[in-house]
Design a protein around this motif. Structure first.
Motif, short mmCIF file in Angstrom:
data_model
loop_
_atom_site.label_atom_id
_atom_site.label_comp_id
_atom_site.label_asym_id
_atom_site.label_seq_id
_atom_site.Cartn_x
_atom_site.Cartn_y
_atom_site.Cartn_z
N PHE A 84 -2.77 0.91 10.75
CA PHE A 84 -2.45 0.23 11.91
C PHE A 84 -3.45 -0.44 12.82
CE2 PHE A 84 1.78 2.23 10.92
CZ PHE A 84 2.41 0.93 10.85
N THR A 85 -4.69 0.25 12.45
CA THR A 85 -5.96 -0.26 13.26
C THR A 85 -6.78 -1.22 12.50
OG1 THR A 85 -7.19 1.87 12.88
CG2 THR A 85 -6.03 1.83 15.02
N ALA A 86 -6.32 -1.44 11.30
CA ALA A 86 -7.18 -2.34 10.64
C ALA A 86 -7.49 -3.73 11.13
CB ALA A 86 -6.57 -2.65 9.12
N THR A 87 -8.39 -4.22 11.53
CA THR A 87 -8.70 -5.37 12.33
C THR A 87 -8.86 -6.73 11.49
OG1 THR A 87 -11.09 -5.28 12.02
CG2 THR A 87 -10.17 -4.01 13.94
N THR A 88 -8.51 -7.75 12.02
CA THR A 88 -8.32 -9.04 11.48
C THR A 88 -9.35 -9.85 12.07
OG1 THR A 88 -7.00 -10.85 10.39
CG2 THR A 88 -6.56 -9.89 12.74
N PHE A 123 -2.58 20.43 6.65
CA PHE A 123 -3.32 19.39 5.98
C PHE A 123 -2.49 18.18 5.76
CE2 PHE A 123 -4.63 17.69 2.02
CZ PHE A 123 -6.29 17.32 2.02
N ALA A 124 -1.33 18.02 5.14
CA ALA A 124 -0.55 17.24 4.92
C ALA A 124 -0.28 16.41 6.02
CB ALA A 124 0.84 17.34 4.06
N LEU A 148 -4.02 10.42 9.64
CA LEU A 148 -5.27 9.52 9.35
C LEU A 148 -4.63 8.32 8.61
CD1 LEU A 148 -7.90 12.19 8.13
CD2 LEU A 148 -7.92 10.75 10.26
N ILE A 149 -4.04 8.37 7.75
CA ILE A 149 -3.46 7.13 6.69
C ILE A 149 -2.74 6.21 7.80
CG2 ILE A 149 -1.83 6.30 5.02
CD1 ILE A 149 -2.59 8.95 3.60
#
Length: 164
Positions: free
Chosen positions: A31-35, A18-19, A25-26
């Motif tokens: 790293f895939t957050a878009t700008t 689980f960890a 996921l975190i």
């Protein structure tokens, strides 16, 4: 081994799995957050300047989707790249921002038209402003200010009119 011992090992294994999944996921989200992709306005600009002079202008960088632009980087390219300086570079911006640019024409420049541009870039994409600079012998004619009388002017409103 007893059933209680096996259950304890199994419970610890589930928590480790689980960890690990939570960690993956975190990291994926971070790293895939878009700008947002930048859009430069105007798309092109032509200047006529004398040798040894400088000129300052402003252009707008806005977000294509109205979001935040992270790590917005400005660069110049082409024949004019060494003549251009920005008032700021490598910054974050909300929906839109204006950037001041200084163009310094060297006194050794040959009289002709030079091309290049300015590129605004984020991780989301890039956009550029095409720049054409004509180095010429420009003589500036000083203008005298004088009043110009227009005569009677009539102003009309939706609820009446008035003569000035």
């Amino acid at each position: 081994m007893s059933q209680k011992g096996q259950q304890k090992i199994w419970d610890e294994f589930v928590w480790i799995i689980f960890a690990g999944v939570a960690f993956v996921l975190i990291i994926t989200i971070i790293f895939t957050a878009t700008t947002s992709s930048p859009v430069v306005e105007p798309k092109s600009l032509s200047l006529t300047l004398e040798k040894g002079t400088s000129h300052t202008f402003t252009f707008i960088v806005r977000s294509e989707d109205g979001g935040k632009m992270s790590n917005l980087t400005l660069s110049s390219f082409g024949e004019v790249k060494d003549w251009i300086t920005f008032d700021r570079n490598r910054f974050d911006a909300e929906n839109s921002t204006s950037v001041r640019v200084k163009v310094q024409i060297p006194s050794t420049a040959v009289l002709r038209t030079y091309t290049g541009g300015i590129k605004a870039e984020t991780k989301g994409g890039s956009s550029s402003l095409s720049l054409s600079i004509t180095v010429a012998n420009v003589s500036i004619i000083p203008l005298e200010s004088r009043p110009i009388f227009l005569g009677d002017v009539e102003v009309k409103y939706t609820k009446g009119s008035e003569t000035i």
